[in-house]
Scaffold this motif. Structure first.
Motif, mmCIF file in Angstrom:
data_model
loop_
_atom_site.group_PDB
_atom_site.id
_atom_site.type_symbol
_atom_site.label_atom_id
_atom_site.label_comp_id
_atom_site.label_asym_id
_atom_site.label_seq_id
_atom_site.Cartn_x
_atom_site.Cartn_y
_atom_site.Cartn_z
ATOM 1 N N LYS A 1 59.646 52.009 64.412
ATOM 2 C CA LYS A 1 59.859 50.751 65.112
ATOM 3 C C LYS A 1 59.348 50.916 66.541
ATOM 4 O O LYS A 1 59.688 51.887 67.212
ATOM 5 N N TYR A 2 58.539 49.944 67.008
ATOM 6 C CA TYR A 2 57.914 50.049 68.322
ATOM 7 C C TYR A 2 58.253 48.816 69.162
ATOM 8 O O TYR A 2 58.439 47.715 68.632
ATOM 9 N N ILE A 3 58.294 49.039 70.471
ATOM 10 C CA ILE A 3 58.457 47.941 71.431
ATOM 11 C C ILE A 3 57.325 48.065 72.443
ATOM 12 O O ILE A 3 57.229 49.074 73.162
ATOM 13 N N PHE A 4 56.463 47.048 72.480
ATOM 14 C CA PHE A 4 55.367 47.022 73.448
ATOM 15 C C PHE A 4 55.799 46.199 74.657
ATOM 16 O O PHE A 4 56.158 45.034 74.533
ATOM 17 N N ASN A 5 55.778 46.816 75.844
ATOM 18 C CA ASN A 5 56.158 46.160 77.090
ATOM 19 C C ASN A 5 54.938 46.024 77.986
ATOM 20 O O ASN A 5 54.135 46.964 78.103
ATOM 21 N N ILE A 6 54.805 44.889 78.635
ATOM 22 C CA ILE A 6 53.720 44.674 79.578
ATOM 23 C C ILE A 6 54.237 43.852 80.741
ATOM 24 O O ILE A 6 55.086 42.973 80.565
ATOM 25 N N LYS A 7 53.734 44.155 81.952
ATOM 26 C CA LYS A 7 54.202 43.432 83.126
ATOM 27 C C LYS A 7 53.089 43.361 84.164
ATOM 28 O O LYS A 7 52.180 44.184 84.209
ATOM 29 N N PRO B 269 58.770 54.010 71.253
ATOM 30 C CA PRO B 269 59.192 55.207 71.988
ATOM 31 C C PRO B 269 58.061 56.190 72.238
ATOM 32 O O PRO B 269 58.296 57.302 72.702
ATOM 33 N N LEU B 270 56.816 55.790 71.942
ATOM 34 C CA LEU B 270 55.688 56.704 72.066
ATOM 35 C C LEU B 270 55.410 57.051 73.518
ATOM 36 O O LEU B 270 55.053 58.184 73.843
ATOM 37 N N GLN B 271 55.565 56.081 74.407
ATOM 38 C CA GLN B 271 55.274 56.283 75.827
ATOM 39 C C GLN B 271 56.530 55.997 76.649
ATOM 40 O O GLN B 271 57.226 55.015 76.399
ATOM 41 N N THR B 272 56.779 56.845 77.615
ATOM 42 C CA THR B 272 57.933 56.650 78.499
ATOM 43 C C THR B 272 57.510 56.193 79.894
ATOM 44 O O THR B 272 58.302 55.583 80.605
ATOM 45 N N ASN B 273 56.279 56.488 80.288
ATOM 46 C CA ASN B 273 55.778 56.094 81.603
ATOM 47 C C ASN B 273 54.822 54.916 81.476
ATOM 48 O O ASN B 273 54.105 54.773 80.480
#
Length: 947
Positions: A677-683, A655-659
């Protein structure tokens, strides 16, 4: 039928000749393979390419290779078989005691239930996600971490049984020559099938799906549909034109049944005919090939590693591989290519093939067609061959001259009924009939000749020249010299030319104005082709295409190695219908004009996750918090695009970054992350991946610790609130005391203002007026006196008063004193700025005691008439300065050296309380009016600020 076979053979020969020169990407130990001995290549469900070699197993993503060996858990590095299943496993085969699969980059190896058994699974079957290890005598499948024996045959028997995984069929029993096969059903019944095509000594066999079994030989292959018991027998000659093929195998790759052998690969259709077949050049010595998801061809060899051929390049034809092709020329609608040391070749557009036209084993200059003479000229180092349609080719041989070289012409133009040709030292004027030199004109550094609108132009190493009136003159553009080295000139239109330079790009000119083509700076432009309104440049950095937009040219695209060019050093370019013919130092490439580069990006994935430089497995991404920590996430892609550029990624850490943030790096770092708890998203493109990880808190970051701290803080909070409340109560009591003291001071001030002297004097004055029968003045005096006394008592209840009210009070007081003093007293009140004085407030009865001092202690003791002046001066919206000035006898004469006036002492005490209240900031000081003169007078100053 015979005609059909001949036709197929011819087609095969054509395909073979085209394929021979296709530009394969070679993959060897230089690129990361552990060995150039490659057995097999497959593609797994994720899109990775796997190479089975004699030195290990390789996983390839298009950018990097990862090798698995005995160090990683393999039982043998000599891996010769591979199968990919849809559950993400890659099964490996070799002659060893342990076999298994690789999943998520972990090697799993399993033994046989029979102690010390060595597997030799040369006929292994793939049924869905199941692998059946099959050799000549035995079959095994994997159950609970052991290879269980399914079938064991006696090798001495003539008819070994074949295990089948099928709901109805148990085994197959085939003859030695495979002319018949017996189906043994689960219920014990049997059925004999014929018509298998008599495959002698089949190379390979196996079950490939739940319903298909196959046999392959050197000349044919046979398919048995296990559900219908129908047999399909095909020979290679009918299918692909090959008489026979060694090493033939049938594989299940990407849910397609592919067949491959020495020199070919293809896909089997619903009727098991070979479609989408590709014939592989014999010089590659390939024994296996595979077609991946993007129709890219992968080829395995035993000595030279592997080869890759993208779908884009399968549509490109190549000629004269490794030959230097200097130029292509248009001769009467035909394309003629100059092939160094081979001669001039004519292009067949239908076959996309060059054939020998005029042989020359020497350096070639040019091929030119002169319309006016209806003559073709083929110019080389030692000869000029002249060809007319009505006569035989005439050869002018210059080897008889002393220097054995052609110094007549390297390129010819026709101008004013004469031929002109350039040579080492200049330009020759040549008789068009016998090619005799009539006259020569000195000019060094000539690169090209052209006639344009009845002008004869010369491209030189020092700019553009013009041949006019038997002289060579410099061409300037609006008086400005153009001295760049021009390699060639092309006619764009009836009004414009294209000048191609050596290292400075190309320029468009009408011989008056000149401008450079955008993005052509510093290019070496060898030649160009004009296609309607398009310009194609042949440069040292590939082919550049420009299009005309609103009278200006714009760069549309570039053709590079990734597009199929055999070399970036392009000598010439020619566009014919839908093809672009590119001449390079490494042969000719014939590319589709509207070529679309295939995107072979298959997926992206998170390759590594490390915490403080310690590698974390994706399924174990939980770790303890460390101060100043570092999270490094390595992202990779499965991308087999040739010449692929770095991808641009978007990522965010929730949840550290929203953009989303954009990056081109594949290593992304996060520093000093807190426990959470972190979720790293990449695209990128249409692909998106994520990974979850948890940073566990330390003991002082845990919930119970925080709860304890919270309870303590709550206790401290209530304690603080109680303390502040008690303190506030004390301050309130103190304030009440101050207010009480202030009231007492105000009463003292009132009493001091209403001092007995003033009262007695006022009553005496009233009595005096009565005794003198001056009832009018006595009544007037008495009314003013009573009003003033009443006003004083009213204001004693108030803490503040407006300036207007204060001025009215002071005016009433001074008027009474004036009556008492019998006109011996004068006064004046000045207001500098009346804005806001009706609302601006000051403390009650602050000024009156000082004014009274000025009257009773200053003017009273003066023999002549005295004057009191009061000035109100506005400093800002909250601050006023008040000056009380009298010209009386002065402070020295009105105050005792040991005792000050009582009202002054009360005033100082009151000011102290007012300033302590923090509502007011009041300064007060007195001074003599004329301290250095004999004249007397007092001045009292107030600076009053309402906070």
């Amino acid at each position: 039928m015979k005609f059909l076979k001949i036709h197929i053979t011819l087609v095969f020969i054509l395909i073979w000749s085209f394929s021979y020169s296709q530009q394969y990407t070679k993959i060897t130990v230089k690129e990361g393979l552990p060995s150039n001995h490659v057995y097999k290549i497959i593609q797994d469900t994720n899109g990775f390419i796997w190479f089975a070699t004699d030195k290990g197993l390789v996983k390839y993503n298009g950018n990097s290779m990862k090798t698995f060996t005995t160090r990683n858990g393999l039982s043998s590095n000599d891996v010769w078989g591979l199968h990919a299943t849809t559950d993400g496993k890659v099964w490996y085969l070799s002659k060893t005691s342990k076999l298994g699969y690789i999943k998520n980059d972990s090697v799993y190896a399993f033994e046989s239930e029979i102690k010390d058994e060595i597997f030799a699974p040369n006929y292994t079957s793939q049924i869905g996600n199941k692998i059946i290890l099959t050799s000549n005598s035995r079959s095994h499948h994997l159950i609970n971490g052991k290879w269980k024996l399914l079938l064991s045959n006696n090798l001495l028997k003539n008819k070994p049984k074949i295990y089948i995984k099928h709901p109805n069929i148990a085994f197959l029993d085939s003859s030695t020559n495979l002319d018949t096969v017996k189906i043994i059903y689960q219920n014990g019944k049997t059925k004999v099938l014929t018509g298998l095509g008599n495959i002698k000594n089949p190379i390979n066999r196996g079950q490939i799906t739940d319903s298909i079994f196959y046999w392959v030989g050197e000349k044919k292959y046979t398919i048995l549909n296990l559900n219908t018991s129908k047999i399909y027998s095909r020979n290679y000659k009918d299918e692909i034109g090959l008489e026979k093929s060694k090493y033939t195998r049938i594989n299940l790759i990407n849910n397609q049944i592919q067949i491959t052998g020495k020199g070919f690969v293809g896909i089997l259709d619903a009727n098991f005919h070979i479609t989408k077949s590709v014939l592989i050049p014999s010089k590659l010595d390939a024994h296996f090939a595979m077609i991946d998801k993007n129709e890219t061809l992968w080829i395995a060899t035993f000595l030279n590693g592997a080869y890759q051929l993208s779908k884009t390049k399968t549509n490109i034809k190549y000629s004269f591989e490794h030959e230097n092709v200097s130029k292509t020329n248009a001769i009467k609608g035909e394309i003629i290519a100059n092939i160094y040391n081979h001669g001039f070749f004519k292009y067949n557009a239908d076959q996309k093939k060059f054939s020998p036209y005029i042989k020359e084993n020497e350096y070639l200059f040019s091929a030119t067609y002169i319309d006016s003479l209806e003559t073709e000229f083929y110019i080389s180092k030692n000869k000029i061959k002249v060809k007319k349609s009505s006569t035989k080719t005439k050869v002018f041989d210059f080897t008889k001259f002393p220097f054995y070289t052609n110094e007549t012409a390297r390129k010819l133009v026709y101008y004013n009924n004469y031929l002109y040709g350039d040579f080492t030292g200049g330009i020759n004027k040549i008789d068009s009939k016998n090619l005799e030199i009539i006259k020569y004109y000195n000019q060094r550094g000539i690169n090209n000749l052209i006639t344009f609108n009845n002008q004869f132009l010369i491209a030189t190493t020092n700019g553009l020249k013009q041949f006019k009136n038997q002289e060579i003159k410099e061409v300037t553009f609006k008086g400005i010299r153009f001295t760049k080295s021009i390699l060639s000139i092309n006619k764009i239109s009836e009004t414009h030319l294209l000048l191609n330079t050596d290292g400075f790009g190309s320029f468009v000119t009408d011989l008056n104005d000149i401008y450079q083509l955008p993005n052509s700076d510093y290019l070496i432009v060898n030649n160009a082709f004009i296609e309607n309104k398009n310009i194609w440049l042949a440069t040292n950095s590939g082919v550049y295409k420009y299009f005309l937009h609103k009278n200006h040219y714009r760069l549309e695209k570039k053709l590079l190695l990734a597009n199929g060019l055999p070399s970036l050093q392009v000598n010439d370019v020619f566009v014919l219908k839908d093809d672009v013919i590119v001449s390079t130092n490494n042969g000719i490439a014939i590319l589709p004009k509207n070529q679309k580069k295939s995107n072979d990006l298959l997926d992206i994935y998170i390759d590594k996750l490390s915490y403080n430089n310690h590698l974390i497995k994706p399924n174990n991404s939980t770790f303890k918090y460390i101060a100043n920590n570092n999270i490094n996430i390595s992202v990779s892609s499965i991308d087999f695009s040739e010449g692929n550029q770095n991808l641009s990624y978007q990522y965010k850490l929730e949840p550290l970054q929203t953009n989303w943030k954009t990056t081109e790096t594949t290593n992304i770092n996060f520093n000093d992350l807190q426990a959470n708890k972190y979720i790293f998203n990449i695209k990128t493109h249409n692909f998106q991946k994520k990974i979850e990880f948890t940073i566990l808190p330390l003991w002082y970051q845990t919930l119970w610790f925080k709860a304890t701290v919270l309870l303590i803080l709550i206790s401290l909070f209530f304690r603080t609130v109680w303390y502040l409340s008690k303190r506030k109560q004390v301050q309130k009591s103190k304030k009440i005391l101050q207010e009480k003291q202030l009231s007492e001071i105000q009463l003292k001030a009132l009493r001091s203002q209403m001092n007995p002297h003033f009262v007695f004097n006022s009553l005496a004055a009233i009595q005096y007026f009565i005794n003198e029968n001056n009832f009018e003045d006595s009544e007037k005096y008495l009314v003013k006196f009573s009003k003033l006394i009443r006003r004083f008592f009213e204001l004693s209840k108030e803490t503040t008063i407006t300036l207007k009210e204060e001025i009215e009070l002071l005016t009433n007081y001074l008027e009474i004193e004036k009556l008492r003093f019998k006109e011996k007293l004068e006064f004046k009140i000045n207001i500098e700025d009346k804005v806001g004085f009706e609302k601006t407030k000051i403390p009650t009865m602050l000024l009156q005691p000082i004014v009274e001092n000025a009257v009773n202690h200053g003017i009273f003791n003066k023999f002549d008439t005295g004057k009191v002046t009061i000035n109100f001066i506005k400093i800002d919206d909250k601050t006023y300065q008040v000056l009380i000035i009298d010209d009386g006898v002065g402070f020295v004469n009105t105050q005792s050296k040991n005792k000050k006036i009582k009202s002054s002492r009360v005033l100082q005490q009151r000011l102290s309380y007012l300033n302590t209240s923090k509502e007011w900031e009041i300064e007060y000081f007195t001074e003599e009016l004329y301290p250095e003169k004999d004249e007397r007078g007092n001045k009292s100053t107030f600076i009053i600020k309402n906070k």
